[in-house]
Design a protein around this motif. Structure first.
Motif, PDB file in Angstrom:
ATOM      1  N   GLU A 229       0.765  -1.139   0.163  1.00  0.00           N
ATOM      2  CA  GLU A 229       0.036  -0.034  -0.117  1.00  0.00           C
ATOM      3  C   GLU A 229       0.603   1.243   0.155  1.00  0.00           C
ATOM      4  N   CYS A 230       1.794   1.268   0.988  1.00  0.00           N
ATOM      5  CA  CYS A 230       2.991   2.302   0.949  1.00  0.00           C
ATOM      6  C   CYS A 230       3.565   2.576  -0.336  1.00  0.00           C
ATOM      7  N   ARG A 231       3.961   1.443  -1.015  1.00  0.00           N
ATOM      8  CA  ARG A 231       4.715   1.544  -2.168  1.00  0.00           C
ATOM      9  C   ARG A 231       3.839   1.891  -3.388  1.00  0.00           C
ATOM     10  N   ASP A 232       2.607   1.530  -3.344  1.00  0.00           N
ATOM     11  CA  ASP A 232       1.758   2.098  -4.314  1.00  0.00           C
ATOM     12  C   ASP A 232       1.446   3.809  -4.426  1.00  0.00           C
ATOM     13  N   LEU A 233       1.338   3.992  -2.979  1.00  0.00           N
ATOM     14  CA  LEU A 233       1.125   5.499  -2.743  1.00  0.00           C
ATOM     15  C   LEU A 233       2.206   6.406  -3.232  1.00  0.00           C
ATOM     16  N   PHE A 277       9.954  -2.255   5.907  1.00  0.00           N
ATOM     17  CA  PHE A 277       9.833  -0.728   6.042  1.00  0.00           C
ATOM     18  C   PHE A 277      11.053   0.132   6.215  1.00  0.00           C
ATOM     19  N   PHE A 278      12.067  -0.590   6.732  1.00  0.00           N
ATOM     20  CA  PHE A 278      13.371   0.336   6.790  1.00  0.00           C
ATOM     21  C   PHE A 278      14.526   0.088   5.980  1.00  0.00           C
ATOM     22  N   SER A 279      14.508  -1.057   5.511  1.00  0.00           N
ATOM     23  CA  SER A 279      15.807  -1.515   4.771  1.00  0.00           C
ATOM     24  C   SER A 279      15.634  -1.066   3.398  1.00  0.00           C
ATOM     25  N   ASP A 280      16.711  -1.448   2.535  1.00  0.00           N
ATOM     26  CA  ASP A 280      16.703  -1.264   1.251  1.00  0.00           C
ATOM     27  C   ASP A 280      16.274  -2.726   0.465  1.00  0.00           C
ATOM     28  N   THR A 281      16.327  -3.840   1.051  1.00  0.00           N
ATOM     29  CA  THR A 281      16.599  -4.905   0.569  1.00  0.00           C
ATOM     30  C   THR A 281      15.050  -5.509   0.511  1.00  0.00           C
ATOM     31  N   GLY A 282      14.010  -5.476   1.291  1.00  0.00           N
ATOM     32  CA  GLY A 282      12.744  -5.884   1.567  1.00  0.00           C
ATOM     33  C   GLY A 282      12.499  -7.075   2.171  1.00  0.00           C
ATOM     34  N   THR A 283      13.083  -8.136   1.644  1.00  0.00           N
ATOM     35  CA  THR A 283      12.679  -9.607   2.228  1.00  0.00           C
ATOM     36  C   THR A 283      13.768 -10.074   3.154  1.00  0.00           C
ATOM     37  N   SER A 284      12.911 -10.466   4.366  1.00  0.00           N
ATOM     38  CA  SER A 284      13.571 -10.947   5.570  1.00  0.00           C
ATOM     39  C   SER A 284      13.954 -12.314   5.342  1.00  0.00           C
ATOM     40  N   GLU A 285      14.883 -12.815   6.404  1.00  0.00           N
ATOM     41  CA  GLU A 285      15.121 -14.196   6.517  1.00  0.00           C
ATOM     42  C   GLU A 285      13.913 -14.935   7.211  1.00  0.00           C
ATOM     43  N   ALA A 286      13.124 -14.081   7.870  1.00  0.00           N
ATOM     44  CA  ALA A 286      12.015 -14.590   8.472  1.00  0.00           C
ATOM     45  C   ALA A 286      11.098 -14.994   7.449  1.00  0.00           C
ATOM     46  N   GLU A 287      10.888 -14.129   6.745  1.00  0.00           N
ATOM     47  CA  GLU A 287       9.866 -14.573   5.582  1.00  0.00           C
ATOM     48  C   GLU A 287      10.333 -15.764   4.477  1.00  0.00           C
ATOM     49  N   GLN A 288      11.607 -15.529   4.217  1.00  0.00           N
ATOM     50  CA  GLN A 288      12.231 -16.746   3.429  1.00  0.00           C
ATOM     51  C   GLN A 288      12.176 -18.133   3.966  1.00  0.00           C
ATOM     52  N   HIS A 304      10.472  -6.598  -4.619  1.00  0.00           N
ATOM     53  CA  HIS A 304      10.741  -5.179  -4.492  1.00  0.00           C
ATOM     54  C   HIS A 304      11.840  -5.038  -3.525  1.00  0.00           C
ATOM     55  N   PRO A 305      12.427  -3.722  -3.378  1.00  0.00           N
ATOM     56  CA  PRO A 305      13.333  -3.459  -2.189  1.00  0.00           C
ATOM     57  C   PRO A 305      12.315  -3.046  -0.940  1.00  0.00           C
ATOM     58  N   GLY A 306      13.042  -2.947   0.239  1.00  0.00           N
ATOM     59  CA  GLY A 306      12.249  -2.354   1.135  1.00  0.00           C
ATOM     60  C   GLY A 306      12.307  -0.799   1.021  1.00  0.00           C
ATOM     61  N   LEU A 307      11.127  -0.225   1.798  1.00  0.00           N
ATOM     62  CA  LEU A 307      10.697   0.762   1.621  1.00  0.00           C
ATOM     63  C   LEU A 307      11.605   2.015   1.956  1.00  0.00           C
ATOM     64  N   GLY A 308      12.707   1.604   2.893  1.00  0.00           N
ATOM     65  CA  GLY A 308      13.706   2.998   3.257  1.00  0.00           C
ATOM     66  C   GLY A 308      12.979   3.913   4.081  1.00  0.00           C
ATOM     67  N   MET A 309      11.957   3.844   4.725  1.00  0.00           N
ATOM     68  CA  MET A 309      11.140   4.739   5.579  1.00  0.00           C
ATOM     69  C   MET A 309      11.827   5.108   6.688  1.00  0.00           C
ATOM     70  N   ILE A 310      11.565   6.278   7.412  1.00  0.00           N
ATOM     71  CA  ILE A 310      12.355   6.904   8.392  1.00  0.00           C
ATOM     72  C   ILE A 310      11.255   6.867   9.595  1.00  0.00           C
ATOM     73  N   ASP A 311      11.828   6.366  10.859  1.00  0.00           N
ATOM     74  CA  ASP A 311      11.075   6.379  12.181  1.00  0.00           C
ATOM     75  C   ASP A 311      11.710   7.623  12.641  1.00  0.00           C
ATOM     76  N   THR A 312      10.421   8.542  12.832  1.00  0.00           N
ATOM     77  CA  THR A 312      10.782   9.878  13.122  1.00  0.00           C
ATOM     78  C   THR A 312      11.497  10.151  14.474  1.00  0.00           C
ATOM     79  N   PHE A 313      10.964   9.154  15.522  1.00  0.00           N
ATOM     80  CA  PHE A 313      11.611   9.513  16.747  1.00  0.00           C
ATOM     81  C   PHE A 313      13.040   9.065  16.860  1.00  0.00           C
TER      82      PHE A 313
END
Length: 391
Positions: A229-233, A277-288, A304-313
C-alpha cells in the motif's frame, strides 16, 4: 516508587509543571495552515473513558498516589487542548462495535464545537474504521480493535482529498487519508495503523472462515499488504506518514528491561518489519524461512526492495531510551517498550522537524500507552527555524 535495588528505572520525563505548549501545532499568521502539520498518535485501549465529561479519576492508577494538577483529563477535547490542537490525532484500539451508533455519535460530539465557539477553539471531524470481520473480530461483542482519525476541520476542509479504508483489512485496523498538493507541499497520505499482534491463535480466512494459519502468519501478511500500500502511494507521488501502534519494538534500545525475544517468532516478526519498512532489501530471512498457508494473493513483494522509510523519533533521537507502552499491573516504568511509531517516506526526511512522546503516568491516563507526535513542515523558513529548535 521503590522498585528494589535490582531494577534500574529507565529515564522518564518528569511531569510538566504547567500545560505544555508544543511548537508547531499553531502557525504564524503568514504561514499557510497546512504547511506545518503535527500528527499525534495514541493507543487509547478503549475510547469510552474519553467520551465522558472532563474528570481526572482515571489517573493515578497502579499504586501511583501522585495526582498532578496538570494531569490530562479523560476527554477528547481535553486531550486535544492539552496538546495545543494538533492537526491530526490518530487513535487506535478504540473498542467500538460496528453497530454501536450511540458511541459513534458521542465521538462526533466530543470532537466538534458549536459555530459560536469555533473562534475560541477549533472544531474537529472524526473518521472511524471499525471491525466487520465475522470470524476474527467477534470477541467482547465486537468491541475490540478499531481506529479513529480526528482531523482539524479547517485543515480537513483545506487539504483533505479523500478518506478511505483498505480492502485487505476487515478488523478495523487501517485508514488512509489522502491530501491535495499545494505550491509548497506534495500530496500526502496519512495512514492510521493498528498492526496485528502476532500470537499462535488461529486466523480464519474470509469469506469461508476456514483456519488458514496463525495470527503470526496474519501479521507477516499484513506487513506485506501495508508495504505494498505504501509503495503504491509513493509511486503515485504521495509522501507517506504512517502512524500508530506497530506491535513490535525495533531494537534493544526500544525495550526495557530487555527486548522481547521469546517465543522466537517475535524476533522473526521484528526482522520482517525491519526488512519491509526500513531496509533497502525488502525480504527478511524470517519471510524466506516461512511459508504461511494464508492467502497471499497480491502480497508477493519479494521482487521489491524495502521502503527505506524513516522512524521519526529514532531519526531525531538516535540513542534516547523512551517508551510508549507501559503494561498495567506493574509499577510505571518497570517494564516498557517503544511499539508506537510515526514513520515517514524518505522523501519527507528534510521536512521532519520534531518528534517525541509524553511518557508520564498522567500522560498514559486510562490507557496502557502514552501519546507520541511528529511534526513536518513545508515552508522553508519555518522548517529552518524549527530545526534549529530541535534539541
Amino acid at each position: 516508587m521503590a522498585l528494589g535495588s535490582t531494577i534500574r528505572m529507565p529515564t522518564i520525563s518528569p511531569p510538566p509543571s504547567k500545560r505544555r505548549k508544543l511548537s508547531g501545532s499553531r502557525n504564524p499568521p503568514e504561514v499557510p495552515l497546512a504547511d506545518s502539520i503535527t500528527v499525534y498518535s495514541y493507543n487509547v485501549n478503549g475510547i469510552q473513558p474519553f467520551l465522558q465529561r472532563s474528570i481526572t479519576s482515571f489517573f493515578g492508577m497502579d499504586g501511583d498516589s501522585s495526582r498532578h494538577e496538570d494531569a490530562p483529563k479523560a476527554s477528547l477535547r481535553d486531550l486535544l487542548r492539552r496538546h495545543d490542537w494538533p492537526t491530526m490525532l490518530f487513535l487506535q484500539e478504540i473498542k467500538v462495535s460496528n453497530s454501536d451508533e450511540a458511541s459513534k455519535r458521542a465521538i462526533e460530539r466530543a470532537v466538534s464545537v458549536s459555530s459560536s465557539s469555533i473562534e475560541i477553539e477549533p472544531s474537529y471531524v472524526a473518521h472511524l474504521c471499525l471491525p466487520s470481520d465475522n470470524f476474527n473480530a467477534r470477541g467482547f461483542g465486537g468491541k475490540l480493535y478499531g481506529v479513529c482519525s480526528i482531523i482539524r476541520k479547517d485543515v480537513s476542509d483545506e487539504i483533505v482529498d479523500r478518506v478511505r479504508l483498505v480492502d485487505w483489512d476487515r478488523e478495523g485496523r487501517f485508514m488512509v487519508i489522502e491530501t491535495k498538493s499545494t505550491e509548497h507541499r506534495p500530496r500526502l497520505a496519512f495512514i492510521n495503523a493498528y498492526m496485528v499482534n502476532g500470537t499462535d491463535r488461529p486466523y480464519r480466512g474470509t469469506p469461508s472462515g476456514e483456519v488458514t494459519g496463525t495470527r503470526h502468519d496474519r501479521k507477516l501478511q499484513v506487513h506485506r499488504l501495508l508495504a505494498a500500500e505504501c509503495r503504491d502511494l509513493e509511486a503515485k507521488g504521495f509522501g507517506v506518514i504512517l502512524a500508530g501502534d506497530m506491535n513490535v519494538a525495533r531494537s534493544a534500545l526500544d525495550g526495557y528491561p530487555k527486548l522481547r525475544m521469546f517465543p522466537p517468532q517475535h524476533s522473526l516478526n521484528r526482522a520482517d518489519f525491519e526488512a519491509k519498512f526500513f531496509s533497502d532489501t525488502g525480504t527478511s530471512e524470517a519471510e524466506q524461512d516461512r511459508s504461511p498457508t494464508i492467502d497471499t494473493r497480491h502480497t508477493d513483494d519479494s521482487s521489491h526492495p524495502g521502503l527505506g522509510m524513516i522512524d521519526t523519533f529514532r531519526f531525531l533521537h538516535p540513542s534516547k531510551k523512551a517508551y510508549t507502552y507501559y503494561p498495567r499491573g506493574k509499577p510505571f516504568g518497570e517494564s516498557c517498550d517503544r511499539v508506537d511509531m510515526i514513520i515517514i517516506s524518505a522523501s519527507l526526511r528534510d521536512n521532519l522537524v520534531e518528534a517525541g512522546m509524553h511518557e508520564t503516568p498522567g500522560d498514559r491516563g486510562p490507557s496502557d500507552h502514552v501519546p507520541l507526535f511528529a511534526r513536518v513542515t513545508f515552508n522553508s523558513t519555518l522548517a529552518k527555524q524549527a530545526t534549529n529548535e530541535v534539541p
